[in-house]
Design a protein around this motif. Structure first.
Motif, PDB file in Angstrom:
ATOM      1  N   LYS A 279      -9.436   6.377  -0.160  1.00  0.00           N
ATOM      2  CA  LYS A 279      -8.422   6.110   0.855  1.00  0.00           C
ATOM      3  C   LYS A 279      -7.108   6.813   0.561  1.00  0.00           C
ATOM      4  O   LYS A 279      -6.153   6.677   1.331  1.00  0.00           O
ATOM      5  CB  LYS A 279      -8.187   4.610   0.981  1.00  0.00           C
ATOM      6  CG  LYS A 279      -9.401   3.831   1.452  1.00  0.00           C
ATOM      7  CD  LYS A 279      -9.087   2.347   1.567  1.00  0.00           C
ATOM      8  CE  LYS A 279     -10.296   1.569   2.056  1.00  0.00           C
ATOM      9  NZ  LYS A 279     -10.013   0.121   2.159  1.00  0.00           N
ATOM     10  N   ASN A 280      -7.064   7.540  -0.561  1.00  0.00           N
ATOM     11  CA  ASN A 280      -5.848   8.234  -0.966  1.00  0.00           C
ATOM     12  C   ASN A 280      -4.668   7.262  -1.014  1.00  0.00           C
ATOM     13  O   ASN A 280      -3.568   7.564  -0.544  1.00  0.00           O
ATOM     14  CB  ASN A 280      -5.543   9.401  -0.020  1.00  0.00           C
ATOM     15  CG  ASN A 280      -4.853  10.561  -0.706  1.00  0.00           C
ATOM     16  OD1 ASN A 280      -4.949  10.734  -1.922  1.00  0.00           O
ATOM     17  ND2 ASN A 280      -4.160  11.378   0.073  1.00  0.00           N
ATOM     18  N   THR A 281      -4.931   6.119  -1.603  1.00  0.00           N
ATOM     19  CA  THR A 281      -3.990   5.013  -1.564  1.00  0.00           C
ATOM     20  C   THR A 281      -3.862   4.354  -2.926  1.00  0.00           C
ATOM     21  O   THR A 281      -4.845   4.223  -3.662  1.00  0.00           O
ATOM     22  CB  THR A 281      -4.434   3.965  -0.528  1.00  0.00           C
ATOM     23  OG1 THR A 281      -4.446   4.560   0.772  1.00  0.00           O
ATOM     24  CG2 THR A 281      -3.506   2.768  -0.511  1.00  0.00           C
TER      25      THR A 281
ATOM     26  N   SER B 288       0.020  11.723   2.038  1.00  0.00           N
ATOM     27  CA  SER B 288      -0.323  12.766   2.985  1.00  0.00           C
ATOM     28  C   SER B 288       0.174  14.088   2.426  1.00  0.00           C
ATOM     29  O   SER B 288       1.227  14.148   1.802  1.00  0.00           O
ATOM     30  CB  SER B 288       0.298  12.499   4.361  1.00  0.00           C
ATOM     31  OG  SER B 288       1.713  12.467   4.287  1.00  0.00           O
TER      32      SER B 288
ATOM     33  N   TYR C  56      -2.232   0.742  -4.588  1.00  0.00           N
ATOM     34  CA  TYR C  56      -1.818  -0.592  -4.197  1.00  0.00           C
ATOM     35  C   TYR C  56      -0.955  -1.238  -5.270  1.00  0.00           C
ATOM     36  O   TYR C  56      -1.047  -0.910  -6.454  1.00  0.00           O
ATOM     37  CB  TYR C  56      -3.036  -1.487  -3.960  1.00  0.00           C
ATOM     38  CG  TYR C  56      -3.975  -0.985  -2.903  1.00  0.00           C
ATOM     39  CD1 TYR C  56      -3.698  -1.176  -1.552  1.00  0.00           C
ATOM     40  CD2 TYR C  56      -5.143  -0.319  -3.253  1.00  0.00           C
ATOM     41  CE1 TYR C  56      -4.567  -0.716  -0.582  1.00  0.00           C
ATOM     42  CE2 TYR C  56      -6.016   0.145  -2.285  1.00  0.00           C
ATOM     43  CZ  TYR C  56      -5.723  -0.058  -0.946  1.00  0.00           C
ATOM     44  OH  TYR C  56      -6.588   0.396   0.025  1.00  0.00           O
TER      45      TYR C  56
ATOM     46  N   SER D  90       0.828  -1.191   0.000  1.00  0.00           N
ATOM     47  CA  SER D  90       0.000   0.000   0.000  1.00  0.00           C
ATOM     48  C   SER D  90       0.863   1.241   0.000  1.00  0.00           C
ATOM     49  O   SER D  90       1.930   1.277   0.620  1.00  0.00           O
ATOM     50  CB  SER D  90      -0.913   0.024   1.231  1.00  0.00           C
ATOM     51  OG  SER D  90      -1.800  -1.070   1.237  1.00  0.00           O
TER      52      SER D  90
ATOM     53  N   THR E 105       0.208   5.239   0.692  1.00  0.00           N
ATOM     54  CA  THR E 105      -0.757   6.214   1.165  1.00  0.00           C
ATOM     55  C   THR E 105      -0.143   7.605   1.185  1.00  0.00           C
ATOM     56  O   THR E 105       0.977   7.792   1.661  1.00  0.00           O
ATOM     57  CB  THR E 105      -1.263   5.850   2.567  1.00  0.00           C
ATOM     58  OG1 THR E 105      -1.879   4.561   2.521  1.00  0.00           O
ATOM     59  CG2 THR E 105      -2.294   6.863   3.047  1.00  0.00           C
TER      60      THR E 105
END
Length: 122
Positions: free
Chosen positions: A75-77, A25, A79, A21, A23
């Motif tokens: 989820k601002n993610t 910020s 994969y 993952s 993510t």
């Protein structure tokens, strides 16, 4: 500031699967192309995959058919699904962002995290 955090690495054996993952910020990941890189000891960073802002994906030949990158904007993610892992996949994996997947080398990307280790051992 832009910052990505990788997670999901861990001990695996050949033939097993793992999901990494990435993510974000400080920025919206969906506004950028996001690539996964891997780095073996003593070697440079190799782009494994990239997902563009329009959802197009790109993969290095060595993992085509085994790895899949996808995104979850809520989820601002991003994969990286790694399937049927091979010993050659044992690396430190990073994700990073760029304007477009046309960028293929590490120096064209930003937001590097600390990486997540896929040691390929148990």
């Amino acid at each position: 500031e832009v910052q990505l955090v990788e997670s999901g690495g861990g001990l695996v054996q050949a033939g097993e699967s793992l999901r990494l993952s990435c993510t974000a910020s400080g920025f919206t990941l969906a506004d950028y192309a996001v690539a996964w890189f891997r780095q073996a000891p003593g070697k440079g960073r190799e782009r494994v995959s990239c997902i563009s802002t329009d959802g197009r994906t790109y993969y290095v030949n060595s993992i085509k058919g085994r790895f899949t990158t996808s995104s979850d904007n809520a989820k601002n993610t991003v994969y990286l699904h790694m399937n049927r892992l091979k010993p050659a996949d044992t690396d430190l994996y990073y994700c990073a962002a760029a304007r477009d997947c046309i960028a293929t080398t590490w120096d064209e990307y930003d937001g590097w995290g600390q990486g997540t280790q896929v040691p390929g051992s148990s």
